[in-house]
Design an enzyme around this catalytic site. Structure first.
Site, PDB file in Angstrom:
ATOM      1  N   THR A   1      77.137 -78.251 -70.462  1.00 48.23           N
ATOM      2  CA  THR A   1      76.315 -78.556 -69.306  1.00 48.23           C
ATOM      3  C   THR A   1      77.114 -79.394 -68.321  1.00 48.23           C
ATOM      4  OG1 THR A   1      74.378 -78.532 -70.696  1.00 48.23           O
ATOM      5  CG2 THR A   1      74.245 -79.909 -68.734  1.00 48.23           C
TER       6      THR A   1
ATOM      7  N   GLY B   1      66.371 -76.801 -73.031  1.00 47.38           N
ATOM      8  CA  GLY B   1      67.153 -77.891 -73.615  1.00 47.38           C
ATOM      9  C   GLY B   1      66.735 -79.214 -73.009  1.00 47.38           C
ATOM     10  N   ASP B   2      67.620 -80.185 -73.096  1.00 42.08           N
ATOM     11  CA  ASP B   2      67.332 -81.509 -72.553  1.00 42.08           C
ATOM     12  C   ASP B   2      67.527 -81.575 -71.038  1.00 42.08           C
ATOM     13  OD1 ASP B   2      70.075 -81.058 -73.031  1.00 42.08           O
ATOM     14  OD2 ASP B   2      70.507 -83.197 -73.015  1.00 42.08           O
TER      15      ASP B   2
HETATM   16  N1  ASP Z   1      72.525 -79.870 -73.384  1.00 47.10           N
HETATM   17  C1  ASP Z   1      72.531 -78.462 -73.136  1.00 47.10           C
HETATM   18  C2  ASP Z   1      71.348 -77.832 -73.784  1.00 47.10           C
HETATM   19  O1  ASP Z   1      70.970 -78.229 -74.867  1.00 47.10           O
HETATM   20  C3  ASP Z   1      73.748 -77.733 -73.606  1.00 47.10           C
HETATM   21  C4  ASP Z   1      75.068 -78.365 -73.324  1.00 47.10           C
HETATM   22  O2  ASP Z   1      75.194 -79.483 -72.944  1.00 47.10           O
HETATM   23  O3  ASP Z   1      76.075 -77.743 -73.485  1.00 47.10           O
HETATM   24  O4  ASP Z   1      70.838 -76.887 -73.228  1.00 47.10           O
END
Ligand code: ASP
Length: 308
Positions: free
Chosen positions: A166, A196-197
């Protein structure tokens, strides 16, 4: 003034810093930097050319927060629009809501005049297909019967070696205003509709002028369960330094019994723009760029063993 971004956000740093120099707000700068990453065809984890979900559809999550007003906007499972971060900003500015998902998010993007685009590139499609085919027995491939058993295949989305990255942007502008932005195509091969978060305010991102800002990358389910980005802010409110706050938020994961737990990283600034971060994976770093120096620098994230 300062801009902080995650490992692959560096392509957006010059334009974001230019925004701050030109008198743009922290909110403008984090949006500008994020948009460049969203358009980067080399980046298969954010925006255009992101890796798709189990059905082969690219679904984007994004959020941003204005630390001056504590207002926020977010979109989840957005399909067919490249700049999820700008749609999130419009949610904040135009709707009495914070988070819009799926078809509603796409409808809103259309209504706001965003241009529709096919986000799945041939390369991302190939990466997606090859892994699915490697996991699905040959006799089932032709029939694409794996689509009936998506629940079994959702574990593909938690392979830590295939973790996506991300993008996080945090900024402090000349007026002392702070903002955060997070954008992602989420975990590749995720169950359709999984958030996701990144679009969850307080989990993947948070900004509050009084204390600072924080954002996360990694396995978002972990940051959702612990309310990680907001935790960093609260620890600073309680008197910790930005680095101590990140480490404390990382320590919170120790109690998490998540059979799919994996890597997670936090990047933050305090209200004076001091950057810091922490990760349960080694050799992670953030980029930061202070306005009085010529270019960006790297800062290692403090390694914290969370047992995952
Ligand atoms: N945090 C992101 C998610 O869970 C993925 C990532 O950071 O690569 O969607």
């Amino acid at each position: 003034m300062i801009i902080v971004t995650s490992e692959y956000g560096d392509v957006g740093l010059p334009a974001a810093m230019q925004d701050l120099h030109d008198g743009g707000s922290a909110l403008d700068a984090v949006e500008t930097g994020t948009r460049i990453v969203e358009s980067n065809p080399e980046d298969h984890t954010v925006g255009f050319s992101g890796l798709p979900n189990l059905l082969g559809e690219v679904e984007l999550d994004a959020s941003l927060m204005d630390g001056r007003t504590l207002r926020a906007g977010a979109v989840g499972s957005l399909r067919g629009y490249e700049h999820a971060i700008s749609v999130a900003r419009k949610v904040m500015e135009e709707l009495p809501h914070v988070l819009i998902v799926g078809e509603g998010a796409a409808r809103f993007a259309t209504e706001m005049g965003f241009e529709k685009r096919n986000l799945l590139t041939p390369e991302a499609d190939r990466i997606w297909r090859e892994r699915l085919e490697a996991e699905v027995p040959a006799e089932r491939r032709g029939e694409l019967r794996y689509r009936e058993k998506m629940r079994e295949l959702a574990r593909l989305a938690v392979d830590p070696e295939l973790a996506s990255e991300t993008v996080n942007f945090l900024a402090l502008d000349r007026h002392g205003d702070i903002a955060s932005a997070v954008s992602t195509s989420g975990w590749a091969w995720k169950y359709p509709g999984r958030l996701g978060d990144s679009p969850i305010i307080g989990a993947g991102g948070y900004a509050d002028n009084r204390y600072g800002a924080a954002a996360c990358t990694g396995r978002g389910e972990m940051a959702i369960c612990l309310g990680t980005a907001r935790s960093v802010i609260v620890y600073m409110k309680m008197g910790m330094s930005v680095e101590e706050a990140c480490v404390e938020a990382m320590n919170d994961f120790e109690a998490l019994q998540d059979p799919y737990a994996g890597g997670i990283s936090i990047r933050a600034i305090d209200r004076d723009g001091r950057p810091a971060g922490a990760s349960n994976r080694e050799d992670r770093f953030l980029w930061y760029w202070q306005d009085d120096v010529d270019g960006p620098a790297k800062l290692p994230l403090v390694y914290v063993d969370t047992g995952h």
